[in-house]
Design a protein around this motif. Sequence first.
Motif, mmCIF file in Angstrom:
data_model
loop_
_atom_site.group_PDB
_atom_site.id
_atom_site.type_symbol
_atom_site.label_atom_id
_atom_site.label_comp_id
_atom_site.label_asym_id
_atom_site.label_seq_id
_atom_site.Cartn_x
_atom_site.Cartn_y
_atom_site.Cartn_z
ATOM 1 N N ALA A 86 -8.985 5.553 -4.106
ATOM 2 C CA ALA A 86 -7.961 5.063 -3.180
ATOM 3 C C ALA A 86 -7.795 6.014 -2.002
ATOM 4 O O ALA A 86 -7.571 5.574 -0.863
ATOM 5 N N ASP A 120 -10.678 5.160 0.273
ATOM 6 C CA ASP A 120 -10.631 3.809 0.853
ATOM 7 C C ASP A 120 -9.427 3.600 1.769
ATOM 8 O O ASP A 120 -9.477 2.770 2.680
ATOM 9 N N ASP A 121 -8.328 4.318 1.519
ATOM 10 C CA ASP A 121 -7.103 4.106 2.286
ATOM 11 C C ASP A 121 -6.486 5.457 2.642
ATOM 12 O O ASP A 121 -5.380 5.800 2.191
ATOM 13 N N ALA A 170 0.814 -1.221 0.000
ATOM 14 C CA ALA A 170 0.000 0.000 0.000
ATOM 15 C C ALA A 170 0.846 1.269 0.000
ATOM 16 O O ALA A 170 0.544 2.228 -0.713
ATOM 17 N N SER A 171 1.907 1.281 0.780
ATOM 18 C CA SER A 171 2.725 2.499 0.875
ATOM 19 C C SER A 171 3.433 2.806 -0.438
ATOM 20 O O SER A 171 3.723 3.968 -0.743
ATOM 21 N N ASN A 212 -2.657 5.941 3.813
ATOM 22 C CA ASN A 212 -1.568 5.951 2.836
ATOM 23 C C ASN A 212 -1.780 6.981 1.738
ATOM 24 O O ASN A 212 -0.826 7.597 1.269
#
Length: 391
Positions: free
Chosen positions: A302, A305-306, A276-277, A309
């Motif tokens: 994205a 959702d995240d 992810a990162s 990150n």
Amino acid sequence: MRRLVLAALLLAAPNAGIAQESLTALMCQAKPTQSCALDMAADAIRTAAPLTTENLPYGSMVEAASRAGRLDLALEFAAQLKKTDSIASADLIAAFARADRLADLQAILSRLETSETKYAFVIGPVLVELGREDKLAALLKAIQPPPDPFQLSYWQVLGHLRAGRAAEAVKHLGDVPETEREELAGLAAETLYFGGETERAKPMLPYLTSSDPSAVRRKAYIATKTKDKAAADAVLVSLAQVPPDDYPYIVLEVIYALAATGQWQKAIDLAQTLPASDRVYAFVNVAEHARQPEVFALIEKAMRDDPANFNRDRMANGLVRALTLSGYLPVAQTLIDSATNDYDKETLITFAAAALAEMGKPSEALQFTQAVEDPRRKAWALWEVASKMTP
């Protein structure tokens, strides 16, 4: 009419010196060239130098001015070079070798505790490019120990490629043992890529056939810059054979090659396999290379959702650059305007201005830099714009 406009500008200014500087900048913005943009950057550096002890783009200016053939500026700022500014020093020496003025650099080379012969790897290819066999012979006599056959072949291949003599370059490549051929072709291609001359490297593509990580990376470089779809497809196939230790570095270059050649969905699918990162950096660069609105929609999803990150602050620089390159400057401007401090805002302005210059919009780019007030950051912004313009 033009005389009246210029007279009005001069009369309206309270200080004649400031008026002249402002007039020059306005003229450059109206009809920009890389040369006048470099002059603007140089003036900004000179203005900032007495006001800050922070880093100014001395080495970067030497590099850009050398590549543009502005030997006067290159020589002026070379006085500020450090021993660690090896790339700038190499570009400086190449430029003066091309102009047959290496004697003018003796004091600077002495201060940096180096010499012409230590930069033979730079001078040699320039002499081949110019067809100066006499100078090349003299250089070879001065070097101790003399270069090995691989180095000499590299000089020949690189010099002929730079001069547009692809057939001569391929001929010299054929004289190299087959076991060394791919490495030589790749080294020449990589040098051209980092020198901003990737198109000249295309004749080396047929020799970059293995799944060796360096060959895959170099082929991806060429595919990305030249938008060669066949080369991008080839590196995607080769990726399966890349050793695990090299994979994290090579996969990013393959992703960018796919994005640059119109295969943004494949690029995103491959980026989705990253941790992810790492996906943050990959996604933004896919947007930069693909320049498709669909990619920004995926990035926005994205970010929702995240958020840990894909937070906007982390992505701001890349997003501003990608949006500008994709033709969404007003959207990039909203990100710039939302910056919470002057440093972040002026950094984002610099990213947008550099992207505009890269797009072939130097006038807009130079005008954009005028919003940067901090003298040091203004110097960097103007250098970024000048370095992205073509001579």
